[in-house]
Design a protein around this motif. Structure first.
Motif, PDB file in Angstrom:
ATOM      1  N   MET A  18       0.831  -1.200   0.000  1.00 57.39           N
ATOM      2  CA  MET A  18       0.000   0.000   0.000  1.00 57.39           C
ATOM      3  C   MET A  18       0.868   1.255   0.000  1.00 57.39           C
ATOM      4  O   MET A  18       1.280   1.729   1.049  1.00 57.39           O
ATOM      5  N   PRO A  19       1.185   1.798  -1.193  1.00 57.15           N
ATOM      6  CA  PRO A  19       1.950   3.039  -1.244  1.00 57.15           C
ATOM      7  C   PRO A  19       1.048   4.254  -1.023  1.00 57.15           C
ATOM      8  O   PRO A  19      -0.126   4.235  -1.376  1.00 57.15           O
ATOM      9  N   VAL A  20       1.634   5.308  -0.439  1.00 58.60           N
ATOM     10  CA  VAL A  20       0.909   6.557  -0.204  1.00 58.60           C
ATOM     11  C   VAL A  20       1.745   7.690  -0.783  1.00 58.60           C
ATOM     12  O   VAL A  20       2.933   7.815  -0.461  1.00 58.60           O
ATOM     13  N   ALA A  21       1.127   8.517  -1.638  1.00 59.45           N
ATOM     14  CA  ALA A  21       1.833   9.632  -2.263  1.00 59.45           C
ATOM     15  C   ALA A  21       1.033  10.915  -2.076  1.00 59.45           C
ATOM     16  O   ALA A  21      -0.193  10.895  -2.073  1.00 59.45           O
ATOM     17  N   ALA A  22       1.745  12.021  -1.908  1.00 57.11           N
ATOM     18  CA  ALA A  22       1.100  13.335  -1.790  1.00 57.11           C
ATOM     19  C   ALA A  22       1.902  14.338  -2.605  1.00 57.11           C
ATOM     20  O   ALA A  22       3.122  14.404  -2.492  1.00 57.11           O
ATOM     21  N   ASP A  23       1.205  15.099  -3.442  1.00 57.84           N
ATOM     22  CA  ASP A  23       1.872  16.077  -4.299  1.00 57.84           C
ATOM     23  C   ASP A  23       0.843  17.144  -4.669  1.00 57.84           C
ATOM     24  O   ASP A  23      -0.210  16.816  -5.219  1.00 57.84           O
ATOM     25  N   PRO A  24       1.132  18.436  -4.399  1.00 57.82           N
ATOM     26  CA  PRO A  24       0.182  19.498  -4.735  1.00 57.82           C
ATOM     27  C   PRO A  24      -0.168  19.556  -6.225  1.00 57.82           C
ATOM     28  O   PRO A  24      -1.244  20.007  -6.599  1.00 57.82           O
ATOM     29  N   GLU A  25       0.722  19.097  -7.082  1.00 63.94           N
ATOM     30  CA  GLU A  25       0.466  19.108  -8.523  1.00 63.94           C
ATOM     31  C   GLU A  25      -0.138  17.797  -9.001  1.00 63.94           C
ATOM     32  O   GLU A  25      -0.355  17.611 -10.196  1.00 63.94           O
ATOM     33  N   GLY A  26      -0.399  16.902  -8.097  1.00 66.05           N
ATOM     34  CA  GLY A  26      -1.005  15.611  -8.455  1.00 66.05           C
ATOM     35  C   GLY A  26      -0.015  14.474  -8.309  1.00 66.05           C
ATOM     36  O   GLY A  26       1.031  14.475  -8.923  1.00 66.05           O
ATOM     37  N   ALA A  27      -0.357  13.553  -7.484  1.00 62.59           N
ATOM     38  CA  ALA A  27       0.518  12.411  -7.225  1.00 62.59           C
ATOM     39  C   ALA A  27       0.214  11.284  -8.203  1.00 62.59           C
ATOM     40  O   ALA A  27      -0.873  11.211  -8.771  1.00 62.59           O
ATOM     41  N   GLN A  28       1.203  10.419  -8.378  1.00 65.31           N
ATOM     42  CA  GLN A  28       1.031   9.237  -9.210  1.00 65.31           C
ATOM     43  C   GLN A  28       1.665   8.058  -8.491  1.00 65.31           C
ATOM     44  O   GLN A  28       2.759   8.184  -7.939  1.00 65.31           O
ATOM     45  N   VAL A  29       0.992   6.931  -8.540  1.00 67.82           N
ATOM     46  CA  VAL A  29       1.551   5.736  -7.916  1.00 67.82           C
ATOM     47  C   VAL A  29       1.010   4.490  -8.617  1.00 67.82           C
ATOM     48  O   VAL A  29      -0.154   4.442  -9.017  1.00 67.82           O
ATOM     49  N   THR A  30       1.889   3.521  -8.808  1.00 64.55           N
ATOM     50  CA  THR A  30       1.509   2.226  -9.353  1.00 64.55           C
ATOM     51  C   THR A  30       2.130   1.160  -8.472  1.00 64.55           C
ATOM     52  O   THR A  30       3.286   1.276  -8.069  1.00 64.55           O
ATOM     53  N   CYS A  31       1.352   0.131  -8.160  1.00 64.19           N
ATOM     54  CA  CYS A  31       1.889  -0.984  -7.397  1.00 64.19           C
ATOM     55  C   CYS A  31       1.613  -2.270  -8.160  1.00 64.19           C
ATOM     56  O   CYS A  31       0.669  -2.358  -8.945  1.00 64.19           O
ATOM     57  N   LYS A  32       2.491  -3.251  -7.924  1.00 62.84           N
ATOM     58  CA  LYS A  32       2.361  -4.531  -8.610  1.00 62.84           C
ATOM     59  C   LYS A  32       2.830  -5.633  -7.664  1.00 62.84           C
ATOM     60  O   LYS A  32       3.791  -5.456  -6.916  1.00 62.84           O
ATOM     61  N   ILE A  33       2.144  -6.779  -7.708  1.00 63.18           N
ATOM     62  CA  ILE A  33       2.538  -7.961  -6.945  1.00 63.18           C
ATOM     63  C   ILE A  33       2.747  -9.089  -7.954  1.00 63.18           C
ATOM     64  O   ILE A  33       1.838  -9.385  -8.742  1.00 63.18           O
ATOM     65  N   THR A  34       3.945  -9.700  -7.931  1.00 61.36           N
ATOM     66  CA  THR A  34       4.210 -10.819  -8.828  1.00 61.36           C
ATOM     67  C   THR A  34       4.570 -12.072  -8.035  1.00 61.36           C
ATOM     68  O   THR A  34       5.156 -11.997  -6.958  1.00 61.36           O
TER      69      THR A  34
END
Length: 136
Positions: free
Chosen positions: A92-108
């Motif tokens: 579970m990643p958490v991102a914060a950015d005033p210009e818009g955050a981006q996050v992708t996670c993957k489980i293999t």
């Protein structure tokens, strides 16, 4: 004549009961094996401005996994963990950015993607959870 039929019915009933108990015993053995079996998954997180990552690292109980965390991870972030039995894989990643955050996670698991999610927004909490591969 009735005695012969009654004996046959009793024989079938006893055989059915023994077969039923055998099947039940086999099911219990399969559950025990699944609970004790371990498996490895690899978590991967990409994006920008990821503040923290929480994940199941293998500790705790299957129904109450211990959650480990990393603050300010360097991206891309990967971690291979060994989980046990029916414990689900989760990152579970958490991102914060005033210009818009981006996050992708993957489980293999063994080169196969079990789960992949992406999210965008001012505050983004993306998460991936996958069922244990030993249960199915």
């Amino acid at each position: 004549m009735h005695r012969t039929i009654r004996a046959a019915v009793c024989s079938v009933a006893v055989a059915g009961l023994a077969l039923g108990l055998s099947s039940c015993s086999e099911a219990v053995d399969q559950v025990d094996k699944a609970v004790d079996e371990t498996y490895e998954v690899t978590y991967e997180v990409t994006g920008k401005n990821v503040e923290s990552i929480e994940f199941h690292g293998g500790g705790g109980k299957a129904t109450e996994p211990k959650i480990e965390s990393v603050s300010k991870p360097e991206l891309p972030w990967t971690k291979t963990v060994k989980l046990r039995g029916i414990m689900p894989a989760a990152v579970m990643p958490v991102a914060a950015d005033p210009e818009g955050a981006q996050v992708t996670c993957k489980i293999t698991y063994k080169g196969k993607v079990l789960e992949e999610q992406s999210a965008k927004g001012l505050v983004t909490t993306g998460g991936c959870t996958a069922e244990s591969p030993v249960t199915g």
